[in-house]
Design a protein around this motif. Structure first.
Motif, PDB file in Angstrom:
ATOM      1  N   GLY A   1      -8.993  18.901  -9.769  1.00  0.00           N
ATOM      2  CA  GLY A   1      -9.442  17.690  -9.092  1.00  0.00           C
ATOM      3  C   GLY A   1      -8.903  17.748  -7.681  1.00  0.00           C
ATOM      4  O   GLY A   1      -8.649  18.808  -7.137  1.00  0.00           O
ATOM      5  N   SER A   2      -8.659  16.598  -7.063  1.00  0.00           N
ATOM      6  CA  SER A   2      -8.111  16.574  -5.722  1.00  0.00           C
ATOM      7  C   SER A   2      -6.884  15.705  -5.668  1.00  0.00           C
ATOM      8  O   SER A   2      -6.936  14.514  -5.910  1.00  0.00           O
ATOM      9  CB  SER A   2      -9.147  16.026  -4.735  1.00  0.00           C
ATOM     10  OG  SER A   2      -8.546  15.769  -3.492  1.00  0.00           O
ATOM     11  N   SER A   3      -5.720  16.332  -5.377  1.00  0.00           N
ATOM     12  CA  SER A   3      -4.489  15.562  -5.287  1.00  0.00           C
ATOM     13  C   SER A   3      -4.562  14.564  -4.143  1.00  0.00           C
ATOM     14  O   SER A   3      -4.075  13.455  -4.232  1.00  0.00           O
ATOM     15  CB  SER A   3      -3.296  16.512  -5.090  1.00  0.00           C
ATOM     16  OG  SER A   3      -2.104  15.805  -5.036  1.00  0.00           O
ATOM     17  N   THR A   4      -5.182  14.987  -3.045  1.00  0.00           N
ATOM     18  CA  THR A   4      -5.310  14.067  -1.914  1.00  0.00           C
ATOM     19  C   THR A   4      -6.154  12.867  -2.298  1.00  0.00           C
ATOM     20  O   THR A   4      -5.811  11.721  -2.015  1.00  0.00           O
ATOM     21  CB  THR A   4      -5.950  14.793  -0.713  1.00  0.00           C
ATOM     22  OG1 THR A   4      -5.153  15.922  -0.386  1.00  0.00           O
ATOM     23  CG2 THR A   4      -6.053  13.874   0.474  1.00  0.00           C
ATOM     24  N   ALA A   5      -7.240  13.129  -2.971  1.00  0.00           N
ATOM     25  CA  ALA A   5      -8.091  12.030  -3.401  1.00  0.00           C
ATOM     26  C   ALA A   5      -7.358  11.123  -4.367  1.00  0.00           C
ATOM     27  O   ALA A   5      -7.490   9.911  -4.334  1.00  0.00           O
ATOM     28  CB  ALA A   5      -9.352  12.585  -4.060  1.00  0.00           C
ATOM     29  N   ALA A   6      -6.534  11.745  -5.218  1.00  0.00           N
ATOM     30  CA  ALA A   6      -5.823  10.956  -6.219  1.00  0.00           C
ATOM     31  C   ALA A   6      -4.833  10.010  -5.574  1.00  0.00           C
ATOM     32  O   ALA A   6      -4.565   8.929  -6.084  1.00  0.00           O
ATOM     33  CB  ALA A   6      -5.090  11.884  -7.185  1.00  0.00           C
ATOM     34  N   ASP A   7      -4.259  10.399  -4.444  1.00  0.00           N
ATOM     35  CA  ASP A   7      -3.251   9.572  -3.811  1.00  0.00           C
ATOM     36  C   ASP A   7      -3.813   8.696  -2.701  1.00  0.00           C
ATOM     37  O   ASP A   7      -3.086   8.010  -2.012  1.00  0.00           O
ATOM     38  CB  ASP A   7      -2.135  10.459  -3.236  1.00  0.00           C
ATOM     39  CG  ASP A   7      -1.151  10.868  -4.322  1.00  0.00           C
ATOM     40  OD1 ASP A   7      -1.231  10.295  -5.418  1.00  0.00           O
ATOM     41  OD2 ASP A   7      -0.327  11.753  -4.070  1.00  0.00           O
ATOM     42  N   SER A   8      -5.131   8.726  -2.500  1.00  0.00           N
ATOM     43  CA  SER A   8      -5.718   7.877  -1.470  1.00  0.00           C
ATOM     44  C   SER A   8      -5.760   6.444  -1.970  1.00  0.00           C
ATOM     45  O   SER A   8      -5.662   6.173  -3.160  1.00  0.00           O
ATOM     46  CB  SER A   8      -7.127   8.366  -1.134  1.00  0.00           C
ATOM     47  OG  SER A   8      -7.962   8.235  -2.261  1.00  0.00           O
TER      48      SER A   8
ATOM     49  N   TYR B   1      -5.603   5.740 -10.236  1.00  0.00           N
ATOM     50  CA  TYR B   1      -4.159   5.679  -9.982  1.00  0.00           C
ATOM     51  C   TYR B   1      -3.768   6.596  -8.828  1.00  0.00           C
ATOM     52  O   TYR B   1      -4.311   7.682  -8.659  1.00  0.00           O
ATOM     53  CB  TYR B   1      -3.377   6.057 -11.234  1.00  0.00           C
ATOM     54  CG  TYR B   1      -3.545   5.045 -12.338  1.00  0.00           C
ATOM     55  CD1 TYR B   1      -2.675   3.968 -12.481  1.00  0.00           C
ATOM     56  CD2 TYR B   1      -4.617   5.143 -13.220  1.00  0.00           C
ATOM     57  CE1 TYR B   1      -2.860   3.024 -13.471  1.00  0.00           C
ATOM     58  CE2 TYR B   1      -4.818   4.201 -14.217  1.00  0.00           C
ATOM     59  CZ  TYR B   1      -3.931   3.139 -14.335  1.00  0.00           C
ATOM     60  OH  TYR B   1      -4.128   2.197 -15.309  1.00  0.00           O
ATOM     61  N   GLY B   2      -2.796   6.132  -8.053  1.00  0.00           N
ATOM     62  CA  GLY B   2      -2.271   6.911  -6.944  1.00  0.00           C
ATOM     63  C   GLY B   2      -0.775   7.095  -7.090  1.00  0.00           C
ATOM     64  O   GLY B   2      -0.163   6.683  -8.063  1.00  0.00           O
ATOM     65  N   GLY B   3      -0.170   7.728  -6.060  1.00  0.00           N
ATOM     66  CA  GLY B   3       1.261   7.992  -6.084  1.00  0.00           C
ATOM     67  C   GLY B   3       1.642   9.203  -6.894  1.00  0.00           C
ATOM     68  O   GLY B   3       2.821   9.394  -7.224  1.00  0.00           O
TER      69      GLY B   3
ATOM     70  N   ILE C   1       4.031   5.533  -9.443  1.00  0.00           N
ATOM     71  CA  ILE C   1       2.609   5.419  -9.778  1.00  0.00           C
ATOM     72  C   ILE C   1       2.120   3.999  -9.511  1.00  0.00           C
ATOM     73  O   ILE C   1       2.812   3.017  -9.785  1.00  0.00           O
ATOM     74  CB  ILE C   1       2.373   5.757 -11.268  1.00  0.00           C
ATOM     75  CG1 ILE C   1       2.827   7.188 -11.567  1.00  0.00           C
ATOM     76  CG2 ILE C   1       0.905   5.575 -11.640  1.00  0.00           C
ATOM     77  CD1 ILE C   1       1.978   8.249 -10.946  1.00  0.00           C
ATOM     78  N   TYR C   2       0.909   3.898  -8.964  1.00  0.00           N
ATOM     79  CA  TYR C   2       0.333   2.572  -8.707  1.00  0.00           C
ATOM     80  C   TYR C   2      -1.166   2.582  -8.980  1.00  0.00           C
ATOM     81  O   TYR C   2      -1.811   3.635  -8.975  1.00  0.00           O
ATOM     82  CB  TYR C   2       0.590   2.133  -7.263  1.00  0.00           C
ATOM     83  CG  TYR C   2       0.004   3.060  -6.215  1.00  0.00           C
ATOM     84  CD1 TYR C   2      -1.331   2.936  -5.802  1.00  0.00           C
ATOM     85  CD2 TYR C   2       0.780   4.055  -5.617  1.00  0.00           C
ATOM     86  CE1 TYR C   2      -1.870   3.787  -4.847  1.00  0.00           C
ATOM     87  CE2 TYR C   2       0.246   4.912  -4.659  1.00  0.00           C
ATOM     88  CZ  TYR C   2      -1.074   4.773  -4.286  1.00  0.00           C
ATOM     89  OH  TYR C   2      -1.609   5.617  -3.340  1.00  0.00           O
ATOM     90  N   GLN C   3      -1.698   1.409  -9.241  1.00  0.00           N
ATOM     91  CA  GLN C   3      -3.145   1.254  -9.352  1.00  0.00           C
ATOM     92  C   GLN C   3      -3.708   1.057  -7.957  1.00  0.00           C
ATOM     93  O   GLN C   3      -3.152   0.317  -7.145  1.00  0.00           O
ATOM     94  CB  GLN C   3      -3.503   0.049 -10.230  1.00  0.00           C
ATOM     95  CG  GLN C   3      -3.441   0.341 -11.711  1.00  0.00           C
ATOM     96  CD  GLN C   3      -4.082  -0.753 -12.544  1.00  0.00           C
ATOM     97  OE1 GLN C   3      -4.002  -1.923 -12.195  1.00  0.00           O
ATOM     98  NE2 GLN C   3      -4.706  -0.376 -13.642  1.00  0.00           N
TER      99      GLN C   3
END
Length: 536
Positions: A35-42, A512-514, A532-534
């Motif tokens: 997947g994309s870590s950057t996308a996950a943390d956006s 989820y991000g973070g 971790i955050y929503q």
């Protein structure tokens, strides 16, 4: 709570993509992302919401002095804060502020952070750390961590200097000491003091920790729920709660994941394409420093596997490459294994004796041993795709050399209880795995004669002596020679059949991000769930 947790004394990890023992908390891991870590943390962090993590079994025990299965370790990671963690050779301090060795490497001074508290509001001090180490050292308390604090048959001495300072005095230089200390998450003295048996204490049913989330509720076979701990020293967590949903069947777990009933879930490699196609998940695959292997129980009531020649014959009947393809679909998720030590460890070598893919040799050895009509029993976790696939493969391959294998299917909780029961004599074979960390001294609990974690019941006096020498050898070259010799001897004796050094695959909802800040971690998924955050 609905039921008492039963103790476990090893970092043995039961699910497909696994549980000591440091859980490799002192190791390193490489991460590749489909997947994309950057996308996950956006997205903008916000407070509130919950996270549901799918787990394959009930926890065995929520006490870090005894937790060794993946589920217990994962929950304990949120409940109990460690002193420090190590990633790629660098320390991240949690409860501890610093750890400094003396010039002669015989004394380590640990400083705690100020104003630490337990979930019940009591202060966390040096007294708790000393109590925890003393409990580990107490033979009556039966913690698998004990061997890491015994150096050349002498215990490490721990003492309180002041409320925030603890001194560790080593009987001799030990390169493995920090790797042992990284496994420790302190338990509260004011809760456990006076308990005669910490492992069986009812205090474990309502654990009081110091991590980012505190215990709320456990419903056997269904879930464990934790609430946010607002006074967490690392800062108030974003999420209100974390729930570990117990989903023993992989297909049911995947369906719950796709339906949004689970937000984080381990994946079988064969399920990656299906889950990825939904577009709703960040798929992470990474090395945990894990060995998947077939264990031979030398203590079964038949006594047949106490002979190394028989273990060698069974190994000759198998084909490592076929097993990897059968279990993990391709070499993308697993590398062939021959040594008991994983590639992330010090002094690891795959240049060791191996018994593999020679059915004729297997038959010859059995004939020489006068063994005919051999019948073996293999315990299998129902709903665990890897175990089910491997069990059928093993059954077929051993049938080709005249050995009959009875498959005993049971749910994951029953399987785990059977596997860790040192008195269990009603089976010979089990597929399992472990993650032991970067220092090879950790493997001593698996192969030393009489160890509480030696579930294969392997015994070799030379191996015992070499492990004792290796733990206290300060010369790196000499130490490396000791552990390479150990890998050779254990491979020759074949107490296990190493299959693969595996990768773990985790699906994480893109809601989820973070994730980068939480740090993907072997065994426990996230090192620090407070990050971790929503997303908004």
């Amino acid at each position: 709570m609905n039921t008492k947790f039963k103790g476990l004394v090893i970092v043995m990890l039961f699910t497909l993509l696994l549980a000591a023992c440091s859980g490799n908390s002192g190791g390193t891991s490489s991460t590749t992302t489909t997947g994309s870590s950057t996308a996950a943390d956006s997205g903008t962090p916000k407070d509130g919401g919950s996270l549901i993590i799918g787990v394959a079994a009930d926890p065995v025990i929520l006490n870090p002095l005894y937790a060794g299965d993946r589920v217990s370790l994962t929950i304990d990671q949120a409940l109990y804060a460690p002193l420090f963690q190590v990633n790629n050779g660098k320390k991240t301090f949690y409860l501890a502020e610093s750890l400094e060795p003396s010039a002669d490497q015989l004394t380590y001074t640990l400083k705690l952070k100020k104003d630490l508290t337990w979930h019940d509001g009591q202060k966390l001090t040096a007294d708790d750390v000393v109590f925890t180490i003393d409990s580990i050292l107490d033979e009556k308390q039966n913690s698998f961590l004990r061997s890491g604090f015994i150096i050349n048959n002498k215990p490490v001495q721990v003492s309180k200097v002041d409320d925030l300072t603890v001194a560790f005095k080593l009987p001799q230089v030990s390169p493995a000491f920090e790797a042992s200390l990284v496994q420790v998450s302190p338990i509260p003295k004011h809760i456990f003091e006076g308990e005669t048996d910490l492992e069986k204490s009812s205090k474990n049913d309502s654990p009081v920790g110091s991590g980012p989330f505190q215990f709320k509720e456990y419903k056997n076979g269904e879930y464990v729920t934790l609430d946010r701990f607002d006074n967490y020293f690392g800062g108030k967590p974003h999420l209100d709660s974390v729930t570990y949903r117990i989903a023993k069947d992989a297909n049911a777990a995947n369906l719950a994941l796709q339906n949004g009933e689970i937000n984080v879930q381990y994946l079988d490699p064969r399920d990656v394409a299906t889950i990825q196609a939904s577009g709703n998940f960040d798929i992470q695959s990474y090395s945990e420093g894990r060995l998947a292997y077939l264990m031979f129980n030398a203590n079964s009531d038949t006594g047949v596997l106490s002979k190394k020649e028989v273990r060698q014959a069974l190994s000759y009947a198998l084909n490592r490459d076929e097993l990897i393809k059968t279990t993990y679909t391709s070499s993308e998720y697993a590398d062939p294994a021959k040594s008991f030590e994983t590639p992330d460890g010090l002094y690891q070598t795959n240049d060791v004796p191996t018994y593999d893919n020679d059915a004729a040799k297997a038959k010859q050895i059995l004939a020489e041993q006068g063994i005919t009509n051999l019948k073996l029993r293999m315990i299998v976790q129902s709903g665990n795709k890897a175990q089910e696939a491997v069990s059928l493969y093993v059954q077929q391959k051993l049938k080709e050399i005249g050995v009959d294998v009875e498959l005993q299917n049971m749910d994951s909780t029953a399987w785990g209880q059977k596997f860790v029961d040192l008195k269990a004599t009603d089976y010979e074979l089990a597929l399992t795995g472990y993650i032991m960390g970067y220092d090879p001294d950790a493997y001593r609990i698996l192969f030393e004669t009489g160890s509480s974690s030696n579930y294969s019941h392997y015994s070799n006096k030379q191996v015992d002596q070499l492990f004792a020498q290796g733990s206290g050898e300060g010369d790196d070259t000499k130490r490396g020679e000791i552990y390479k010799q150990l890998q050779t001897i254990i491979a020759e004796d074949a107490p296990i059949y190493p299959i693969a050094y595996t990768k773990t695959v985790v699906a994480i909802s893109k809601n989820y991000g973070g994730l980068d800040q939480a740090v993907l971690k072997p065994v426990v998924i996230f090192e620090d769930l407070s990050k971790i955050y929503q997303k908004q």
